[in-house]
Design an enzyme around this catalytic site. Structure first.
Site, PDB file in Angstrom:
ATOM      1  N   TYR A 167      22.765   8.331  -3.432  1.00  0.00           N
ATOM      2  CA  TYR A 167      22.538   8.621  -2.019  1.00  0.00           C
ATOM      3  C   TYR A 167      22.025   7.374  -1.300  1.00  0.00           C
ATOM      4  O   TYR A 167      22.469   7.060  -0.191  1.00  0.00           O
ATOM      5  CB  TYR A 167      21.533   9.763  -1.899  1.00  0.00           C
ATOM      6  CG  TYR A 167      21.288  10.271  -0.503  1.00  0.00           C
ATOM      7  CD1 TYR A 167      22.187  11.135   0.121  1.00  0.00           C
ATOM      8  CD2 TYR A 167      20.131   9.927   0.189  1.00  0.00           C
ATOM      9  CE1 TYR A 167      21.952  11.623   1.406  1.00  0.00           C
ATOM     10  CE2 TYR A 167      19.884  10.407   1.469  1.00  0.00           C
ATOM     11  CZ  TYR A 167      20.794  11.254   2.064  1.00  0.00           C
ATOM     12  OH  TYR A 167      20.553  11.731   3.335  1.00  0.00           O
TER      13      TYR A 167
ATOM     14  N   SER B 263      19.442   6.631   6.679  1.00  0.00           N
ATOM     15  CA  SER B 263      18.283   7.223   6.001  1.00  0.00           C
ATOM     16  C   SER B 263      17.275   6.147   5.641  1.00  0.00           C
ATOM     17  O   SER B 263      17.632   4.975   5.432  1.00  0.00           O
ATOM     18  CB  SER B 263      18.728   7.931   4.721  1.00  0.00           C
ATOM     19  OG  SER B 263      17.614   8.329   3.939  1.00  0.00           O
TER      20      SER B 263
END
Length: 323
Positions: free
Chosen positions: A231, A218
């Site tokens: 995250y 990501s």
């Protein structure tokens, strides 16, 4: 040395240039370039989107507008002919589009998903429309036994695993760091890190030279996100895991790479963000819109295919809509 008249003319010239630039700046308020960039074969939805919020783990069938995953202008060319791919989180979002394009390139596909039966059934139908086989496996990747079972079921059905796509993820924001509970933190790490570790360790013994592992990282693993501390930690860890594992497996002839997406229109986000934030999702990127899953999937095809990327391993491929 310039005369007074010469300096006056120079100053006047500079003011003329300034006025011209100021006028252009003002006109840009109505310029099309201020809207979302469209550079693909078809126009993609752009914010604002309808306000919406879903309970975890999220359902693709309920998102408005529906994510675009089928890439109708993408033509397969047997890049994965005869291969078998195992995709976690393959029922929706990026995983669904990857499954469809892998099938279009000639691969049979096994999909691991948590609970979204309706989404999984739609993905299966889309894969079978490409005239390839699709196996649905309901499993929790945070559990070692579930990962082992998923791999064993795939090998029993298809006889092999050539490509592992670690894509399943848990994401939910925490605006204040002090509100990030241990349960929340543990769930994120167990799904996003343990899940990738378990799946890779179970799959590798069944993978032959020429096989590939592709991890979904990501942009948050590159830049960080103040609302997604846990995250971001896992995605940065996935990038490091990719590079470390690539070195470990190079002697086995197994390539390991990662795709690092920016904002993508998938169930992950309406099941994370508040409805108002969802309506603006992706608007802060240079392209001023989120990606659609079908804009990510070709990157996975590229990294999966030995015809395209046989000399690439340990790399992180950002697909983030510009920096």
């Amino acid at each position: 040395m310039q005369t007074k008249s010469q300096t006056s003319r120079e100053a006047a010239k500079q003011r003329h240039i300034q006025r011209r630039v100021d006028a252009k700046d003002k006109s840009k308020g109505n310029d099309k370039a201020q809207h979302a960039m469209q550079a693909g074969a078809r126009n993609y939805p752009e914010p604002p989107f309808p306000e919406q919020h879903q309970p975890k783990p999220g359902h693709e069938w309920a998102i408005e507008p529906a994510p675009l995953y089928d890439a109708p202008y993408y033509l397969g060319s047997k890049k994965l002919e005869g291969k078998v791919a195992l995709i976690t989180g393959g029922d929706s979002g990026i995983g669904r589009s990857v499954a469809v394009l892998f099938a279009r390139e000639g691969a049979d596909v096994a999909i691991v998903y948590l609970a979204e039966d309706r989404d999984a059934a739609e993905t299966k139908a889309a894969v079978e429309k490409e005239r390839r086989r699709c196996l649905l496996i309901k499993a929790d990747v945070s559990e070692r036994e579930d990962c082992r079972g998923a791999v064993e079921t795939t090998v029993k059905r298809f006889g092999r695993i050539d490509v592992l796509v670690n894509n399943a993820a848990f994401q939910i924001h925490s605006n204040d760091f002090s509100d990030l509970t241990e349960e929340h933190f543990d769930t994120t790490l167990k799904t996003n890190l343990y899940g990738y570790f378990h799946m890779a360790q179970e799959a590798v013994p069944h993978m032959k030279p020429g096989s590939a592992i592709i991890n979904t990282g990501s942009v948050t693993g590159i830049e960080g996100s103040k609302q997604l501390v846990d995250y971001s930690i896992t995605k940065g860890g996935i990038h490091a895991f990719t590079r470390a594992l690539s070195g470990n497996l190079i002697g086995k002839g197994i390539r390991v790479n990662a795709v690092a997406p920016g904002p993508v229109w998938t169930p992950l986000n309406p099941s994370d963000k508040e409805a108002d934030d969802v309506s603006k999702f992706g608007s802060d990127t240079p392209m001023k819109r989120p990606a659609q899953p079908e804009e990510l999937a070709p990157a996975y095809v590229f990294l999966a295919s030995p015809h395209c990327s046989s000399y690439i391993t340990g790399e992180i491929l950002p697909v983030v809509g510009g920096y």
